[in-house]
Design a protein around this motif. Structure first.
Motif, mmCIF file in Angstrom:
data_model
loop_
_atom_site.group_PDB
_atom_site.id
_atom_site.type_symbol
_atom_site.label_atom_id
_atom_site.label_comp_id
_atom_site.label_asym_id
_atom_site.label_seq_id
_atom_site.Cartn_x
_atom_site.Cartn_y
_atom_site.Cartn_z
ATOM 1 N N LYS A 8 0.878 -1.179 -0.032
ATOM 2 C CA LYS A 8 0.144 0.162 0.059
ATOM 3 C C LYS A 8 1.067 1.341 -0.140
ATOM 4 C CE LYS A 8 -0.533 -0.243 5.002
ATOM 5 N NZ LYS A 8 -1.307 -0.302 6.153
ATOM 6 N N GLY A 9 2.014 1.164 0.569
ATOM 7 C CA GLY A 9 2.841 2.221 0.533
ATOM 8 C C GLY A 9 3.959 2.257 -0.574
ATOM 9 N N ALA A 10 3.729 1.462 -1.459
ATOM 10 C CA ALA A 10 4.758 1.421 -2.685
ATOM 11 C C ALA A 10 4.594 2.555 -3.626
ATOM 12 C CB ALA A 10 4.546 0.063 -3.264
ATOM 13 N N TYR A 11 5.806 3.120 -4.221
ATOM 14 C CA TYR A 11 5.639 4.075 -5.099
ATOM 15 C C TYR A 11 5.163 3.610 -6.333
ATOM 16 C CZ TYR A 11 8.290 6.981 -1.882
ATOM 17 O OH TYR A 11 8.732 7.869 -0.774
ATOM 18 N N THR A 12 4.849 4.391 -7.260
ATOM 19 C CA THR A 12 4.467 3.935 -8.875
ATOM 20 C C THR A 12 5.880 3.919 -9.312
ATOM 21 O OG1 THR A 12 4.194 6.200 -9.623
ATOM 22 C CG2 THR A 12 2.366 5.626 -8.523
ATOM 23 N N ALA A 13 5.619 3.380 -10.576
ATOM 24 C CA ALA A 13 6.750 3.144 -11.457
ATOM 25 C C ALA A 13 7.357 4.432 -11.804
ATOM 26 C CB ALA A 13 6.213 2.365 -12.782
ATOM 27 N N GLU A 14 6.486 5.332 -12.016
ATOM 28 C CA GLU A 14 6.848 6.756 -12.289
ATOM 29 C C GLU A 14 7.823 7.370 -11.086
ATOM 30 O OE1 GLU A 14 7.925 9.851 -14.818
ATOM 31 O OE2 GLU A 14 6.793 8.098 -15.160
ATOM 32 N N GLU A 15 7.112 7.409 -9.826
ATOM 33 C CA GLU A 15 7.801 7.910 -8.758
ATOM 34 C C GLU A 15 9.171 6.943 -8.498
ATOM 35 O OE1 GLU A 15 4.448 9.281 -5.780
ATOM 36 O OE2 GLU A 15 4.528 6.824 -6.219
ATOM 37 N N ALA A 16 9.245 5.674 -8.699
ATOM 38 C CA ALA A 16 10.487 5.057 -8.239
ATOM 39 C C ALA A 16 11.629 5.140 -9.484
ATOM 40 C CB ALA A 16 9.914 3.167 -8.651
ATOM 41 N N ARG A 17 11.236 5.554 -10.676
ATOM 42 C CA ARG A 17 12.020 5.708 -11.939
ATOM 43 C C ARG A 17 13.488 6.456 -11.437
ATOM 44 N NH1 ARG A 17 8.902 7.043 -15.941
ATOM 45 N NH2 ARG A 17 8.798 4.917 -16.323
ATOM 46 N N PRO A 18 13.535 7.603 -10.707
ATOM 47 C CA PRO A 18 14.418 8.229 -10.408
ATOM 48 C C PRO A 18 15.535 7.266 -9.461
ATOM 49 C CG PRO A 18 12.897 9.723 -10.074
ATOM 50 C CD PRO A 18 12.338 8.292 -10.532
ATOM 51 N N TYR A 19 14.871 6.656 -8.572
ATOM 52 C CA TYR A 19 15.376 5.684 -7.572
ATOM 53 C C TYR A 19 16.116 4.609 -8.418
ATOM 54 C CZ TYR A 19 13.344 8.571 -4.278
ATOM 55 O OH TYR A 19 12.924 9.566 -3.419
ATOM 56 N N GLN A 20 15.408 4.099 -9.324
ATOM 57 C CA GLN A 20 16.091 3.068 -10.185
ATOM 58 C C GLN A 20 17.191 3.331 -10.976
ATOM 59 O OE1 GLN A 20 13.143 1.857 -13.378
ATOM 60 N NE2 GLN A 20 13.910 -0.445 -13.031
ATOM 61 N N GLU A 21 17.427 4.567 -11.373
ATOM 62 C CA GLU A 21 18.470 4.981 -12.128
ATOM 63 C C GLU A 21 19.646 5.070 -11.028
ATOM 64 O OE1 GLU A 21 19.009 5.293 -15.381
ATOM 65 O OE2 GLU A 21 17.050 4.340 -15.159
ATOM 66 N N THR A 22 19.338 5.746 -9.913
ATOM 67 C CA THR A 22 20.263 5.845 -8.785
ATOM 68 C C THR A 22 20.955 4.524 -8.372
ATOM 69 O OG1 THR A 22 19.145 7.959 -8.151
ATOM 70 C CG2 THR A 22 20.841 6.858 -6.450
ATOM 71 N N LEU A 23 20.051 3.701 -8.225
ATOM 72 C CA LEU A 23 20.373 2.200 -8.017
ATOM 73 C C LEU A 23 21.215 1.575 -9.005
ATOM 74 C CD1 LEU A 23 17.090 1.168 -6.200
ATOM 75 C CD2 LEU A 23 19.161 1.198 -5.024
ATOM 76 N N ARG A 24 20.753 1.641 -10.159
ATOM 77 C CA ARG A 24 21.445 1.116 -11.359
ATOM 78 C C ARG A 24 23.244 1.609 -11.339
ATOM 79 N NH1 ARG A 24 17.058 1.149 -16.150
ATOM 80 N NH2 ARG A 24 16.089 -0.787 -15.323
ATOM 81 N N MET A 25 23.201 2.928 -11.101
ATOM 82 C CA MET A 25 24.540 3.706 -10.992
ATOM 83 C C MET A 25 25.213 3.179 -9.953
ATOM 84 S SD MET A 25 24.038 7.566 -12.384
ATOM 85 C CE MET A 25 22.992 8.041 -11.135
ATOM 86 N N LEU A 26 24.747 2.944 -8.706
ATOM 87 C CA LEU A 26 25.385 2.607 -7.656
ATOM 88 C C LEU A 26 25.819 1.037 -7.772
ATOM 89 C CD1 LEU A 26 26.141 2.809 -4.620
ATOM 90 C CD2 LEU A 26 23.916 2.167 -4.045
ATOM 91 N N ARG A 27 25.151 0.404 -8.468
ATOM 92 C CA ARG A 27 25.172 -1.172 -8.626
ATOM 93 C C ARG A 27 26.442 -1.335 -9.469
ATOM 94 N NH1 ARG A 27 25.106 -5.320 -11.420
ATOM 95 N NH2 ARG A 27 24.357 -7.634 -10.299
ATOM 96 N N ALA A 28 26.661 -0.435 -10.655
ATOM 97 C CA ALA A 28 27.708 -0.394 -11.505
ATOM 98 C C ALA A 28 29.156 -0.232 -10.741
ATOM 99 C CB ALA A 28 27.507 0.438 -12.688
ATOM 100 N N ARG A 29 28.909 0.757 -10.113
ATOM 101 C CA ARG A 29 30.021 1.464 -9.204
ATOM 102 C C ARG A 29 30.394 0.022 -8.141
ATOM 103 N NH1 ARG A 29 30.727 4.380 -3.894
ATOM 104 N NH2 ARG A 29 29.234 2.826 -3.390
ATOM 105 N N LEU A 30 29.622 -0.438 -7.329
ATOM 106 C CA LEU A 30 29.805 -1.511 -6.430
ATOM 107 C C LEU A 30 30.534 -2.707 -7.097
ATOM 108 C CD1 LEU A 30 26.755 -1.276 -4.304
ATOM 109 C CD2 LEU A 30 29.076 -0.709 -3.462
ATOM 110 N N VAL A 31 29.864 -3.009 -8.390
ATOM 111 C CA VAL A 31 30.484 -3.975 -9.168
ATOM 112 C C VAL A 31 31.831 -3.815 -9.260
ATOM 113 C CG1 VAL A 31 30.458 -5.568 -11.185
ATOM 114 C CG2 VAL A 31 28.511 -5.035 -9.825
ATOM 115 N N GLY A 32 32.315 -2.647 -9.782
ATOM 116 C CA GLY A 32 33.682 -2.516 -10.317
ATOM 117 C C GLY A 32 34.591 -2.316 -8.842
ATOM 118 N N ASP A 33 33.831 -1.776 -7.901
ATOM 119 C CA ASP A 33 34.842 -1.836 -6.634
ATOM 120 C C ASP A 33 35.030 -3.315 -6.004
ATOM 121 O OD1 ASP A 33 34.462 0.818 -6.482
ATOM 122 O OD2 ASP A 33 33.069 1.077 -4.837
#
Length: 136
Positions: A8-33
């Protein structure tokens, strides 16, 4: 607090999109690290095992320092891998439409908290409660 699966508290796909991009960038950095840390920590023992002693320390203090550095790198690697698992979990919650809902109480996690820790599972109230329980 009861665990809810309603989202019930979940964000919509549109609301989550900026976080998804942030998480993808963080993931790429962590994989490299993690790759860099693993190479650094494990290559030293690989050189020594293969008989390459050109960089082998001669003094016992040097051996202790090298062991400490390797152990420190392996501890960092474990922490980075744990964070990477949390990021992957958050990305999966986005795909399922569950991102932004506290997994403990089901309420919406505030954007300010997600901006600070985009892979968090818990709202601030539940995180505080869990932290107090683990200390108590």
């Amino acid at each position: 607090m009861a665990k809810t699966g309603s989202g019930k508290g979940a964000y919509t796909a549109e609301e989550a999109r900026p976080y998804q991009e942030t998480l993808r960038m963080l993931r790429a950095r962590l994989v490299g690290d993690t790759n860099h840390l693993a190479d650094g920590a494990l290559n030293r023992t690989g050189r020594e095992a293969s008989g390459d002693l050109s960089k082998m320390p001669i003094h016992m203090a040097d051996i202790g320092s090298d062991n400490y550095e390797q152990e420190f790198s392996l501890d960092l690697l474990a922490a980075e891998q744990a964070t990477l698992a949390e990021v992957d979990s958050a990305l999966a919650r986005i795909e399922k439409g569950e991102y932004g809902a506290c997994v403990e109480c089901g309420h919406r996690i505030k954007k300010s908290r997600l901006n600070a820790i985009p892979y968090t599972h818990y709202c601030i109230d539940c995180a505080t409660e869990r932290d107090q329980e683990s200390r108590g």
